[in-house]
Scaffold this active site. Structure first.
Site: not given
Ligand SMILES: Nc1ncnc2c1ncn2[C@@H]1O[C@H](COP(=O)(O)OP(=O)(O)OP(=O)(O)O)[C@@H](O)[C@H]1O
Ligand SMILES: Nc1nc2c(ncn2[C@@H]2O[C@H](COP(=O)(O)O)[C@@H](O)[C@H]2O)c(=O)[nH]1
Length: 382
Positions: A166, A259, A270
């Site tokens: 990321r 996030r 997820r």
């Protein structure tokens, strides 16, 4: 098993390397140094005494640094102790695992004979803390606070992953970002404590990731999924297992979205996995503690209590750390679980005169690759 038997005689082995031979049951283990090619390596061969056949096992783990020679003695049916010559004592103690639970498991998986190197470590080391919980619950946030507040007490186990970094993630700090083929090869060579397929990628904890932190005298923190926690529970590593729950599923989804690091498709994956992980948080014997991360500060205080609990001083470590044992030693004899060591002749000339007793009665499981719990005492002077 045994299909790799090759024909060569003891005399041929002696020509090839400087060797130690150790008898354990119906087998003779030959441990030596091969200079066959430009890069020397330690070779291990097993003589089946009943059939007089040789087996060349698959050797797992990181081998000792090469020295001229070594002394070796069986500890029990599971392990051989090897002391490397010409190396300071704290670097020179190794075990060749020949029939430990880890070796038995690897033998089954690979279908060949297996032995595994394990470095001997004085003292028991701090028990690692395994932290699991659904993606987005706040594990990383909690762990980052712990590392920031107690940099000399805790160390993070840097996992390997095949997922892409990321923004702001640094290779070697947050993860070791790795090619699939590389991690698969390392896993097959027994270099991983655990691994799992998580949200479509491979994630894994290398033995080195945990043991390098413990070797520094710090408590290692692992951030891994529930499958990984299960594997660690089943391994020889003793750890504290903590599951972090969200206050509600809605709040979990909110945090994951806020996030902003996953696509909608990844968020959905997820969240699906989160339900399964939450279901498993109560699996009998898996987690020692459940923490709810509602108010961050409250949860952090509770995590601190659990992680700082059971803080133990490794008094035996002092023996090594104060620099007394820079001399190299070799094995003299074995009485029950104590091995008598004496300084090598050139070390005695340099003033190292004490005999040492290496106590193996409380060996405890580090990760595969380390044998912790060794105790050493000085027993006399000449
Ligand atoms: N108690 C809390 N209250 C509100 N927000 C929180 C709380 N704890 C963490 N967060 C926020 O939730 C988001 C997810 O946290 P974090 O990245 O630490 O989760 P994680 O469990 O490590 O996720 P992953 O497993 O995907 O790495 C972050 O934006 C973080 O700031
Ligand atoms: N079994 C393992 N799980 C791991 C490891 N490192 C991280 N994780 C878990 O993966 C998910 C996703 O992490 P992310 O960084 O992609 O958000 C999370 O639940 C981690 O706990 C590992 O080495 N082994």
């Amino acid at each position: 098993m045994g299909e790799e038997a090759v024909e060569f005689s003891v005399e041929k082995v002696a020509e090839d390397c400087k060797q130690s031979t150790v008898d354990v049951g119906d087998r003779t283990y030959v441990i030596g140094r091969s200079d066959d090619d430009s890069k020397s390596s330690i070779i291990i061969k097993i003589l089946e005494k009943l059939t007089q056949t040789w087996v060349v096992p698959t050797v797992l783990g990181t081998q000792p640094t090469l020295t001229e020679s070594q002394s070796a003695i069986p500890v029990n049916d599971e392990k051989i102790l090897i002391i490397e010559k010409g190396v300071p004592l704290n670097e020179s103690i190794w075990f060749l695992e020949i029939d430990t639970p880890f070796v038995k498991q690897q033998r089954k998986i690979k279908g060949t004979e297996v032995v595994s190197w394990s470095k001997g470590v004085i003292g028991v080391g701090q028990k690692p803390v395994v932290i699991s919980g659904p993606s987005g619950v706040g594990k990383g946030t909690l762990i980052a606070k712990l590392m920031k507040d107690y940099p000399s007490k805790f160390g993070f186990s840097v996992s390997h992953t095949t997922r892409s970094p990321r923004e702001k993630e640094i290779d070697g700090v947050h993860y070791h970002f790795t090619e699939r083929s590389k991690i698969e090869k390392d896993i097959s060579e027994g270099k991983f404590l655990e691994f799992a397929h998580v949200h479509g990628n491979i994630y894994g904890t290398s033995i080195e990731a945990v043991e390098s932190v413990t070797d520094e005298g710090k408590r290692c923190i692992l951030d891994i999924d529930v499958q990984g926690a299960r594997s660690v529970r089943a391994s020889s590593l003793e750890a504290i297992f903590i599951f972090v729950c969200p206050p509600s599923f809605e709040e979990l989804e909110k945090r994951l979205r806020a996030r902003g690091t996953e696509t909608e498709e990844q968020i959905q994956k997820r969240l699906r996995n989160a339900r399964a992980e939450l279901d498993q948080s109560n699996s009998p014997g898996l987690f020692d503690h459940l923490l709810v991360n509602d108010d961050l500060e409250t949860c952090y205080e509770n995590l601190k209590l659990l992680s700082l609990d059971d803080d133990q001083e490794d008094s035996d470590d002092l023996f090594i750390k104060d620099g007394k044992q820079t001399a190299s030693f070799c094995i003299v004899s074995k009485h029950d679980s104590e091995i008598l060591l004496q300084p090598e002749p050139n070390e005695a000339k340099n003033g190292a005169t004490s005999l040492l007793a290496l106590d193996l009665s409380s060996l405890s499981g580090g990760a595969p690759g380390r044998t912790r719990g060794l105790k050493i005492r000085s027993i006399n002077s000449f």
